[in-house]
Every structure is written in C-alpha cells, then in structure tokens.
Write a protein that holds these residues in place. Sequence first.
Motif: not given
Length: 390
Positions: A347-365
């Motif tokens: 659930g938290y991984y999905n929330q993370y992706l839905k929160s539109k993280p910055k492109a610079e966080d590519k590895s985490q995405i």
Amino acid sequence: MKKLFILILSLSCYQNLNAQTTVIDKEKLLDFYQTQRYADAAKYLQSVYSEDTQDVKALSQIAYCNMMAGKLPDAEKSYLKINAIQPNTLPVLFSLASINSRRGNELKAKVYLESIIKLDSTNFNAYKQLAGFTDSTALKIAYLKKANALNAIDADVAYDLAFQYKNLKIYEPAYQVLKIAIAADTSNFILQQAQLPIANELKKYKEVISVGEKLLQNGGDANVVKDVGRAYFSLKNYQKCITLYKILEDMALQNESILYYMSISYRELKNYEMATTYAKKTVEEGISPNTALYYSLLGGIYEERNQNTNAIAAYKKGLTFSAYNTIYYRLGLLYDFKLNQTKTALGYYNQYLKSKPKAEDKSQIEYSKTRIAEINQPKASKIGLTSVQN
C-alpha cells in the motif's frame, strides 16, 4: 672679537630660519575642496609639508583629506601622529574611532570611544556610538539610557532604546521615551509607528487608532495596518479589524496571528462559515512547510536505533502535515523488510508512486515498481530484494 662675530652670525641665521614659514597656495587648496578632490588635496599638502612634520594643523588637514578620500590607513597614520603630539584630543579620538569602525575593527573603535567617555562623561555621541558596538543587551541599554538622559529628543537613540525595552516587554518606559521624542518632532512618522505596538500592549487602543489612521493616510506600511487592526479588535470593532487585515491577506502579508484575529472576528459577527475558513487558515499558517520533513528525519533516526514502532509513529505523524512522498517510500521499506508485512508495504509503495515523486528519485521509483510486481507475484524471482535503495 672673532668669537663674538661668530655668535652674532649664528643667532642671525637661527632667526632667519624661524622666520621662514610654509607657503600654502590657498586658492589651489580651496579648489580641491570645492570640487571634492580630497585625494589631490592630501597629495598636495604632503608635498608641501615634510613627512616628519609636527605641525598639528597640517597633520589635521592631511588626515581629514585622506579620510574624505577613503584612504583610511593614511588618515589613521596622521591622526595617530597628532594623538602622540597632543594626547587625548576628543576630535582626534572620534576620528580614530570612526576610521576603525569603517574598517570593521569595532574592538579598537570601542577603545577610542571608551577613552572619550573617561575624558568626558557627558559626551552624548560617544555613548550613542558605543551602544551600537555591543551585543550585550544590558550594556546596550545602559549606553542608550545615558545618551537619552543627555539628549532625550534625539530620535535615533529614543527609537533604539524603546526597541530594546520592547524586546524585554518593558512597555511603559519604552512608551515614555518615544513620547518625549515625538513631542519634540511631531512629524516623525518613524517614532510614531514604533510607538503603536507598545501603546497596544499598554491598552491605549484609542490612541493607536487615532495615530495609526493618520499614518495610514500618509502611506503607513503593513505594520501600521497590523497594529491598528489589533486596536480595533480590542475595542470589539470586528468589522474594521477584518477590513484592515484583509488588506494584509491580499498583499500575502498575513501570518498566524492575523488569521487568528480574523477567525475570531468573523465568529463574533456570527459569520461561522468564514470563521471556520480562517480557523483552518490559521492552522495551516502555524504549521511549517518543513514539518513533514522533520518527522521523516526523526523516523529515520528511530529506524537506525531499531525502534520501529516509534519510527512508524513519527512517519505517520509527518503525513498528517503533508503528503511528503519520501515518507511513503520509507514506510514501505520498513513494513516490507523489518516487520515483514508485505501487504501493508504494498500500500505504501503504491502511495509513493501516486504522490508523483521527482524524476531525480529515479532509483526509488524503479525499485518501488519492481517490488510491487514481486509482492503481487509471490512465486516470482526474489532478485533485487537485497538492492533496496535507501
């Protein structure tokens, strides 16, 4: 007879030498002064007088010209010569203090100013300047009080002394200091404006409104609006308070206090919808935009200490202030690998992706996407589990 002739000749030569005086081209020097060519004036005077001259008047002229030309080391050199010839002359000590102040050597400037008040304990300017050279609140007030006692109508000293009193919440003395200075200069808007918040603290609300409204007619700034609005609020003229504070909000100059008073004012006017709106704005204004980040930091520290329950509490508290996407990612990792609760982690991984993280966080995405796929397919390869990106 021969000895007498030699003696007379010697005396005659001595008298002739003393009769010779340095000739200054006054017109040339005046032209330098009038055209503000102080460097040229100093250079000219130095060409006329010898370098080792003991003529105090000449040294004073040279020092003054160099100081006006911005040649502070040369000016100081001449003033130090004068001080050696005629020690403890107040104008010279003031000049040396000024030179050192301009060069950033406040310690030496203070030494010269302290020498002045030892010579003249009633020297207003020395106390005024010393107040500006100390970080000690008590000492600053002591110097300002002394200067104010010597010249109660000096606007700068009155303002600075009142400011120090106000910071210490000593309002009555601050008010009185400004009152005397204002009486001497009734058109000094700076002093009048400085007195408004102090008068508010002393509950002189009608005076604040009377003076403040006049200042507003003459272009008073946001601080005047704030002080007058507070006075209206205290006198229960809530509509006037709202009108003034709305001006600040329109200028994006509102703060937590302004919004609070607006909410209370709307409530008193029975406008509960607007009261609610401004109550919410007050809460939002009172919260730092970095609060979530701070809780994320705290959560990370708890994690490093293996205090997982505290870490979760800190992360979730951070999310109540703002959806800081890194917190979602950190919670995903924590539930996934430290608590082995993969469904919650998902659930938290999905929330993370839905929160539109910055492109610079590519590895985490990329890792979040990979881990979501792995959790959804339990039998899939576990490759990548050990490559968590923190």
